[in-house]
Write a protein that holds these residues in place. Structure first.
Motif, PDB file in Angstrom:
ATOM      1  N   HIS A   1      52.958  33.771  41.892  1.00 10.43           N
ATOM      2  CA  HIS A   1      54.157  34.561  42.159  1.00 10.43           C
ATOM      3  C   HIS A   1      55.027  34.699  40.909  1.00 10.43           C
ATOM      4  O   HIS A   1      55.892  35.568  40.849  1.00 10.43           O
ATOM      5  N   TYR A   2      54.770  33.859  39.908  1.00 10.97           N
ATOM      6  CA  TYR A   2      55.475  33.993  38.639  1.00 10.97           C
ATOM      7  C   TYR A   2      55.251  35.378  38.038  1.00 10.97           C
ATOM      8  O   TYR A   2      56.095  35.899  37.321  1.00 10.97           O
ATOM      9  N   GLY A   3      54.133  35.986  38.346  1.00 13.53           N
ATOM     10  CA  GLY A   3      53.832  37.324  37.852  1.00 13.53           C
ATOM     11  C   GLY A   3      54.630  38.424  38.528  1.00 13.53           C
ATOM     12  O   GLY A   3      54.496  39.588  38.173  1.00 13.53           O
ATOM     13  N   LEU A   4      55.456  38.083  39.498  1.00 12.93           N
ATOM     14  CA  LEU A   4      56.276  39.075  40.184  1.00 12.93           C
ATOM     15  C   LEU A   4      57.672  39.169  39.592  1.00 12.93           C
ATOM     16  O   LEU A   4      58.482  39.979  40.016  1.00 12.93           O
ATOM     17  N   VAL A   5      57.978  38.323  38.601  1.00 11.69           N
ATOM     18  CA  VAL A   5      59.324  38.292  38.061  1.00 11.69           C
ATOM     19  C   VAL A   5      59.360  38.918  36.668  1.00 11.69           C
ATOM     20  O   VAL A   5      58.335  39.045  35.999  1.00 11.69           O
ATOM     21  N   SER A   6      60.553  39.273  36.232  1.00 11.29           N
ATOM     22  CA  SER A   6      60.760  40.081  35.041  1.00 11.29           C
ATOM     23  C   SER A   6      60.817  39.269  33.751  1.00 11.29           C
ATOM     24  O   SER A   6      61.828  39.225  33.087  1.00 11.29           O
ATOM     25  N   GLY A   7      59.733  38.601  33.410  1.00 15.95           N
ATOM     26  CA  GLY A   7      59.686  37.983  32.100  1.00 15.95           C
ATOM     27  C   GLY A   7      59.374  36.500  32.122  1.00 15.95           C
ATOM     28  O   GLY A   7      59.488  35.817  33.130  1.00 15.95           O
ATOM     29  N   LYS A   8      59.005  35.994  30.964  1.00 17.10           N
ATOM     30  CA  LYS A   8      58.549  34.616  30.821  1.00 17.10           C
ATOM     31  C   LYS A   8      59.717  33.643  30.809  1.00 17.10           C
ATOM     32  O   LYS A   8      60.599  33.715  29.969  1.00 17.10           O
ATOM     33  N   ARG A   9      59.705  32.751  31.779  1.00 18.97           N
ATOM     34  CA  ARG A   9      60.710  31.691  31.808  1.00 18.97           C
ATOM     35  C   ARG A   9      60.096  30.455  32.447  1.00 18.97           C
ATOM     36  O   ARG A   9      60.303  30.151  33.620  1.00 18.97           O
ATOM     37  N   HIS A  10      59.291  29.731  31.662  1.00 15.58           N
ATOM     38  CA  HIS A  10      58.550  28.612  32.206  1.00 15.58           C
ATOM     39  C   HIS A  10      59.421  27.381  32.453  1.00 15.58           C
ATOM     40  O   HIS A  10      59.156  26.634  33.387  1.00 15.58           O
TER      41      HIS A  10
ATOM     42  N   ARG B   1      64.577  38.956  37.956  1.00 13.97           N
ATOM     43  CA  ARG B   1      64.416  40.018  38.934  1.00 13.97           C
ATOM     44  C   ARG B   1      63.006  40.015  39.509  1.00 13.97           C
ATOM     45  O   ARG B   1      62.053  39.678  38.823  1.00 13.97           O
ATOM     46  N   ILE B   2      62.901  40.404  40.773  1.00  9.68           N
ATOM     47  CA  ILE B   2      61.617  40.588  41.452  1.00  9.68           C
ATOM     48  C   ILE B   2      61.353  42.087  41.534  1.00  9.68           C
ATOM     49  O   ILE B   2      62.258  42.860  41.825  1.00  9.68           O
ATOM     50  N   ALA B   3      60.124  42.512  41.298  1.00 13.29           N
ATOM     51  CA  ALA B   3      59.783  43.932  41.323  1.00 13.29           C
ATOM     52  C   ALA B   3      60.164  44.567  42.657  1.00 13.29           C
ATOM     53  O   ALA B   3      59.949  43.983  43.721  1.00 13.29           O
ATOM     54  N   GLN B   4      60.708  45.769  42.583  1.00 11.40           N
ATOM     55  CA  GLN B   4      61.232  46.446  43.768  1.00 11.40           C
ATOM     56  C   GLN B   4      60.153  46.696  44.823  1.00 11.40           C
ATOM     57  O   GLN B   4      60.411  46.599  46.021  1.00 11.40           O
TER      58      GLN B   4
ATOM     59  N   ASN C   1      46.740  38.161  34.658  1.00 12.60           N
ATOM     60  CA  ASN C   1      47.417  37.467  33.565  1.00 12.60           C
ATOM     61  C   ASN C   1      46.800  37.698  32.193  1.00 12.60           C
ATOM     62  O   ASN C   1      47.522  37.922  31.232  1.00 12.60           O
ATOM     63  N   PRO C   2      45.469  37.661  32.017  1.00 15.00           N
ATOM     64  CA  PRO C   2      44.918  37.808  30.662  1.00 15.00           C
ATOM     65  C   PRO C   2      44.856  39.242  30.170  1.00 15.00           C
ATOM     66  O   PRO C   2      44.469  39.486  29.035  1.00 15.00           O
ATOM     67  N   THR C   3      45.184  40.231  31.006  1.00 19.23           N
ATOM     68  CA  THR C   3      44.962  41.618  30.617  1.00 19.23           C
ATOM     69  C   THR C   3      45.926  42.084  29.539  1.00 19.23           C
ATOM     70  O   THR C   3      47.057  41.619  29.444  1.00 19.23           O
ATOM     71  N   ASN C   4      45.442  42.996  28.735  1.00 21.34           N
ATOM     72  CA  ASN C   4      46.275  43.732  27.786  1.00 21.34           C
ATOM     73  C   ASN C   4      46.999  42.847  26.784  1.00 21.34           C
ATOM     74  O   ASN C   4      48.105  43.156  26.366  1.00 21.34           O
ATOM     75  N   ASN C   5      46.393  41.740  26.399  1.00 20.42           N
ATOM     76  CA  ASN C   5      47.039  40.889  25.399  1.00 20.42           C
ATOM     77  C   ASN C   5      47.220  41.600  24.065  1.00 20.42           C
ATOM     78  O   ASN C   5      48.154  41.308  23.318  1.00 20.42           O
ATOM     79  N   SER C   6      46.341  42.552  23.755  1.00 23.35           N
ATOM     80  CA  SER C   6      46.442  43.263  22.481  1.00 23.35           C
ATOM     81  C   SER C   6      47.492  44.371  22.526  1.00 23.35           C
ATOM     82  O   SER C   6      47.874  44.901  21.490  1.00 23.35           O
TER      83      SER C   6
END
Length: 200
Positions: free
Chosen positions: A189-198, A158-161, A42-47
């Motif tokens: 598992h939120y990290g498996l879906v296509s975008g932020k939707r809290h 969407r869930i990653a293929q 989750n914290p990676t590549n924020n820049s």
């Protein structure tokens, strides 16, 4: 009770297959053998500039991200139990319409630690360069939310293929405090879906 790691994995595979109505099949008898391991990057590549060095994190590359030693131990255990290296995927696929920061990446501290020992193991992230594979996303939505719950309703559908195609998923938790206790497994598992939707 079992007496070896291999027997323990066999019991887990058989239990999982039986619970999803496939019979008490072991790993070798399973139609889909790929094991996708969701790690938390989750914290990676924020820049959005340095994808792999220092795990894409400006200060501490080991801060609340996948632990290389735990990942290597899991690979060793699975391979010893008869799982093919090429059937193991480590992933945090978030990239498409993430909505904050850059796409998640699996940093050199993980990849360069595991890959030389187990070159067949696959790594799937949101950038897909330097030996990693790019996460694939189906064209059609495969998640349905209740409507009117807020957030961008075009995202997170969407869930990653690579996860959809896997026969097994291991959710490799880290202890991460959000101020109201650790989130541990399910939220990851939120990290498996296509975008932020809290909101939903």
């Amino acid at each position: 009770s079992t007496t070896s790691d291999g027997d323990a994995w066999d019991a887990l595979f058989r239990s999982f297959n039986q619970r999803r109505g496939l019979g008490a099949l072991g790993y070798a008898q399973s139609a889909r053998k790929t094991i996708a391991v969701k790690i938390n990057q989750n914290p990676t590549n924020n820049s959005n500039t340095d994808y792999y060095a220092k795990n894409g994190v400006a200060n501490d590359e080991y801060a609340i991200t996948g632990n290389p030693h735990l990942i290597l131990a899991l690979v060793k255990s699975l391979v010893a139990a008869g799982v093919l290296e090429t059937d193991i995927i480590f992933t945090d696929p978030t990239g498409l319409n993430r909505g904050w920061g850059g796409p998640r990446t699996i940093g050199d501290n993980i990849y360069n630690y595991v890959h030389p020992l187990y070159p067949g193991v696959r790594f799937v992230d949101g950038v897909g360069t330097n030996g990693r594979e790019l996460a694939a996303w189906p064209a059609a939505a495969n998640i349905v939310y209740a409507t009117g719950m807020g957030g961008d309703e075009a995202k997170g559908k969407r869930i990653a293929q690579q996860l959809l195609d896997a026969g097994f998923i291991i959710n490799l938790a880290i202890m991460k405090n959000h101020g109201d206790g650790p989130t541990v497994c399910f939220k990851k598992h939120y990290g498996l879906v296509s975008g932020k939707r809290h909101c939903p």
